[in-house]
Design an enzyme around this catalytic site. Structure first.
Site, PDB file in Angstrom:
ATOM      1  CG  ASP A 189      18.606  15.446  -6.676  1.00 20.86           C
ATOM      2  OD1 ASP A 189      20.004  15.515  -6.475  1.00 20.86           O
ATOM      3  OD2 ASP A 189      18.218  15.445  -7.734  1.00 20.86           O
ATOM      4  CG  ASP A 191      22.420  19.408  -9.690  1.00 17.75           C
ATOM      5  OD1 ASP A 191      22.317  20.306  -8.827  1.00 17.75           O
ATOM      6  OD2 ASP A 191      23.324  19.224 -10.479  1.00 17.75           O
TER       7      ASP A 191
END
EC number: 3.1.3.3
Length: 404
Positions: A189, A191
């Site tokens: 991922d 963020d």
């Protein structure tokens, strides 16, 4: 019974243990001494801790008439170099390791004696035996690896991971085997994982609506809102923002500590690395170029006449989309799904974490930590390397070689 019919477990053996201050030449000296008695080496193990060596050699016993002389000679040699020796008679090799072999990686910051005792006790209670312990790193966290046999990997993971957070440690349990060093795909991922920021909040700060966006983001990450609905709601708040803000946001993005080290080391190992994000290609494409990533996929902010329209275009990357992309990247990389590692922090990463061979919850929300294979709760992304069996010394050696 003839010699050829004699079981290896019936062969007389000697366990020769040498311990004392470490220095060059001890191993060679011991085996030079033993060579005079024509013994065969069955097993060897050596450990050095803070300059103190323990060297164990399991060898076939010489003829009974020579065993006393061998013992005296070894003790005399050890005394001559100011070491101590212990010799124990027995039969055969070490007992076979039990079925079910796993590697247990424990990360502590610090790693306390209390936590170590608790982990060891839980391994024993689950029916496992600790065959070997090895330190992978001493900073930025202490990382140790236990080789465990006698219990199935899934059962051991259940026994250890549940209460790890209460002990102040992170624990990962994986099956032992050749796959540990095989080529892998690592997908992260973006963020709050690869980077410290939430990209949409960086955009929102320029639009003057950061509080509204942050509130919706937090609810979505807790799993309280449908991701796609929350995405459209947040992006709508950016309508009319000048496209020049994209370059400003790119410059504001802060990589998570250890991110560059993680990616650089994985690439040196021949791994392929990708990112999937509920954020925006306007940022992930830049990260892909800067970090040399193999794959990157995210949502795309629509820009018309130099302005953000408040909409996204193309395929939506949501919770299910991240898992779908993990599978797509694995197929393109030619890597079995069982050889993939996924890293994320939010509820929308859960499908991806569970689909991967190893799912790592990185400084994640409680619901994510409970569902992932393992969790890392220290702010250093490169600690994931220890879960793959890579030592800090190997990382530093590779860095030094690159600089030469």
């Amino acid at each position: 019974m003839s010699a050829s019919q004699t079981s290896s477990s019936d062969v007389p053996t000697l366990l020769v243990k040498i311990f004392g201050k470490d220095r060059p030449g001890i191993t060679a000296g011991l085996f030079d001494t033993l060579a005079a008695y024509s013994v065969d080496v069955v097993d060897i193990e050596q450990v050095v801790t803070r300059g103190r060596m323990v060297l164990c050699a399991l060898v076939t016993a010489p003829p009974r008439a020579l065993e006393g002389d061998l013992r005296a000679t070894v003790h005399s040699w050890a005394e001559s170099i100011k070491m101590q020796a212990e010799i124990i008679s027995g039969l055969g090799d070490n007992r076979p390791r039990g079925l079910g072999r796993s590697l247990v990686t424990v990360l502590g910051h610090p790693l306390t004696a209390e936590a170590t005792a608790a982990i060891a006790a839980k391994i024993a209670k689950a029916g496992g035996n600790i065959d070997r312990i090895f330190r992978l790193a001493k900073y930025p966290v202490t990382a140790v690896e236990f080789a465990v046999s006698g219990v199935a990997t899934e059962a051991l993971r259940t026994a250890l991971v549940t209460d790890a957070a209460k002990l102040g440690v992170d624990v990962a349990v994986v099956a032992a085997g050749l796959h540990r060093r095989a080529q892998r795909l690592v997908v992260m991922d973006v963020d709050s994982t690869l980077i410290q920021d939430e990209v949409i909040e960086l955009f929102a700060a320029h639009a003057g609506c950061e509080d509204e966006v942050a509130e919706v983001t937090a609810a979505a990450m807790r799993g309280e809102l449908d991701f796609e609905q929350s995405l459209h709601a947040r992006v709508a708040l950016l309508k009319g923002l000048d496209a020049s803000v994209v370059d400003k946001v790119r410059s504001e993005v802060r990589l998570t500590p250890g991110a560059r080290t993680l990616i650089r080391t994985l690439k040196r190992l021949g791994f392929q690395v990708g990112v999937v994000s509920g954020g925006f290609t306007q940022v992930t494409d830049d990260l892909k170029d800067r970090l040399g990533l193999d794959f990157a996929q995210a949502n795309t902010l629509e820009i018309v006449d130099g302005k953000l329209t408040g909409k996204v275009t193309g395929e939506i990357v949501d919770r299910a989309g991240k898992a779908r992309l993990l599978r797509r990247f694995a197929a393109e990389a030619g890597v079995p799904l069982s050889q993939t590692v996924a890293i994320g922090d939010g509820a929308n990463d859960l499908d991806m974490l569970n689909a991967a061979g190893l799912g790592v919850a990185f400084n994640a929300k409680p619901v994510v930590r409970e569902a992932a294979h393992t969790a890392v709760n220290v702010p250093f992304l490169d600690t994931v390397l220890y879960l793959l069996g890579v030592t800090r010394e190997e990382v530093e050696a590779a860095d030094a070689h690159e600089e030469d």
